[in-house]
Design a protein around this motif. Structure first.
Motif, short mmCIF file in Angstrom:
data_model
loop_
_atom_site.label_atom_id
_atom_site.label_comp_id
_atom_site.label_asym_id
_atom_site.label_seq_id
_atom_site.Cartn_x
_atom_site.Cartn_y
_atom_site.Cartn_z
N ALA A 169 0.83 -1.21 0.00
CA ALA A 169 0.00 0.00 0.00
C ALA A 169 0.86 1.26 0.00
CB ALA A 169 -0.94 0.00 1.21
N VAL A 170 1.98 1.22 0.73
CA VAL A 170 2.90 2.36 0.74
C VAL A 170 3.44 2.61 -0.66
CG1 VAL A 170 5.15 3.18 1.57
CG2 VAL A 170 3.54 2.12 3.17
N GLY A 171 3.72 1.54 -1.39
CA GLY A 171 4.19 1.68 -2.77
C GLY A 171 3.15 2.34 -3.65
N ILE A 172 1.89 1.96 -3.47
CA ILE A 172 0.80 2.56 -4.25
C ILE A 172 0.70 4.05 -3.97
CG2 ILE A 172 -1.72 2.67 -4.44
CD1 ILE A 172 -1.78 -0.35 -4.18
N VAL A 173 0.69 4.41 -2.70
CA VAL A 173 0.56 5.82 -2.32
C VAL A 173 1.78 6.62 -2.79
CG1 VAL A 173 0.39 7.43 -0.38
CG2 VAL A 173 -0.94 5.31 -0.36
N THR A 174 2.96 6.01 -2.68
CA THR A 174 4.18 6.68 -3.14
C THR A 174 4.08 7.01 -4.62
OG1 THR A 174 5.54 5.56 -1.48
CG2 THR A 174 6.68 6.45 -3.41
N TYR A 175 3.59 6.06 -5.41
CA TYR A 175 3.48 6.33 -6.84
C TYR A 175 2.45 7.42 -7.12
CZ TYR A 175 3.58 5.80 -11.82
OH TYR A 175 3.75 6.08 -13.16
N MET A 176 1.35 7.41 -6.38
CA MET A 176 0.32 8.43 -6.58
C MET A 176 0.90 9.83 -6.44
SD MET A 176 -2.93 6.92 -4.46
CE MET A 176 -3.88 5.51 -5.01
N PHE A 177 1.68 10.03 -5.39
CA PHE A 177 2.23 11.36 -5.15
C PHE A 177 3.40 11.66 -6.08
CE2 PHE A 177 -0.29 10.97 -1.34
CZ PHE A 177 -0.72 12.28 -1.11
N SER A 178 4.21 10.65 -6.39
CA SER A 178 5.33 10.90 -7.30
C SER A 178 4.83 11.20 -8.70
CB SER A 178 6.29 9.70 -7.32
OG SER A 178 5.67 8.56 -7.88
N GLU A 179 3.73 10.56 -9.09
CA GLU A 179 3.12 10.85 -10.40
C GLU A 179 2.75 12.32 -10.50
OE1 GLU A 179 -1.27 10.53 -12.20
OE2 GLU A 179 -0.54 8.64 -11.35
N TYR A 180 2.09 12.81 -9.47
CA TYR A 180 1.66 14.21 -9.45
C TYR A 180 2.86 15.16 -9.43
CZ TYR A 180 -0.31 18.62 -7.83
OH TYR A 180 -0.65 19.95 -7.71
N LEU A 181 3.78 14.92 -8.50
CA LEU A 181 4.91 15.83 -8.31
C LEU A 181 5.83 15.84 -9.53
CD1 LEU A 181 5.71 14.98 -4.58
CD2 LEU A 181 4.62 17.06 -5.46
N THR A 182 6.06 14.67 -10.12
CA THR A 182 6.89 14.60 -11.32
C THR A 182 6.23 15.34 -12.47
OG1 THR A 182 7.80 12.46 -10.64
CG2 THR A 182 8.00 13.05 -12.96
N HIS A 183 4.95 15.11 -12.64
CA HIS A 183 4.21 15.75 -13.73
C HIS A 183 4.24 17.27 -13.58
CE1 HIS A 183 0.21 15.81 -16.23
NE2 HIS A 183 1.20 16.46 -16.82
N ARG A 184 4.02 17.73 -12.38
CA ARG A 184 3.92 19.18 -12.17
C ARG A 184 5.27 19.88 -12.17
NH1 ARG A 184 0.92 22.29 -7.05
NH2 ARG A 184 1.41 24.42 -7.76
N PHE A 185 6.24 19.32 -11.46
CA PHE A 185 7.49 20.06 -11.23
C PHE A 185 8.66 19.64 -12.13
CE2 PHE A 185 5.18 20.38 -7.15
CZ PHE A 185 5.04 21.77 -7.12
N LEU A 186 8.56 18.49 -12.78
CA LEU A 186 9.61 18.08 -13.71
C LEU A 186 9.14 18.20 -15.16
CD1 LEU A 186 12.37 16.90 -14.40
CD2 LEU A 186 11.40 14.61 -14.10
#
Length: 205
Positions: free
Chosen positions: A44-61
């Motif tokens: 579950a931690v992996g799922i949540v980590t990807y959710m936030f990394s998807e957003y942050l990568t998309h927005r800031f990178l």
């Protein structure tokens, strides 16, 4: 376009096939380990980590100001800028394997150093990969002539279409728009002005 062709274009895409192979290897090793409730927790931690990394990568990178360095510019163009210019180009829909695989390796290596547990790391990696496939599928559906069967799926497609054709400064969460709600980048389409640079990120000031 025939439905079978649409599914084939996704499941037989090279980058997806490679990531599926990685997923099966990780899953195979995971099932050789002694599993516990903590394994489920770290999945579950992996799922949540990807959710936030998807957003942050998309927005800031992926939406950074156009780099002056030619190599970096070509890199970000392949990763995202060109996708905004040609949103429905199949060759630009998927994250390239040369980006996905190294990022997965580094992230999971860091997690192993933090936990010191191979079984927990494999569970975490499985969660990451599970959400990766959810992301790729939802992104694919958003850009292909496919009608999602659920209300939630139709909402996901709508928000991503708004990101491409209305304003690129909102709706960064492709598979998880609720993260946009947390960070204030979710709006109703009627409340957002049309952006002149939604289809050409290189022109952003």
């Amino acid at each position: 376009m025939k439905e079978n062709r649409l599914y084939r274009d996704f499941f037989l895409h090279f980058d997806i096939l490679v990531m599926v192979g990685i997923f099966l290897v990780v899953l195979g090793f995971l099932f050789t380990m002694e599993l516990s409730l903590f394994s489920l927790l770290f999945f579950a931690v992996g799922i949540v980590t990807y959710m936030f990394s998807e957003y942050l990568t998309h927005r800031f990178l992926f939406h950074i100001k156009s780099p002056k360095n030619p190599f970096l510019l070509n890199l970000i163009k392949r990763l995202h800028y060109d996708h905004h210019k040609k949103p429905n180009d199949l060759k630009l829909l998927f994250l390239p394997i040369w980006y996905s695989a190294p990022n997965l390796f580094v992230l999971c290596l860091l997690f192993y150093f933090l936990t010191g547990s191979m079984s927990f790391t494999l569970a975490f990696t499985t969660g990451i990969l599970f959400m990766f496939f959810v992301y790729e599928w939802k992104h694919y559906v958003a850009h292909r002539p496919m009608k999602p069967k659920t209300r939630f799926g139709r909402w996901l497609k709508k928000t991503h279409i708004l990101h491409h054709y209305k304003n690129e400064n909102y709706w960064y969460g492709v598979s998880t728009p609720f993260v946009d709600v947390l960070f204030g980048t979710y709006k109703e389409g009627s409340d957002v002005e049309m952006s002149e640079t939604a289809k050409d990120l290189e022109k952003r000031a």
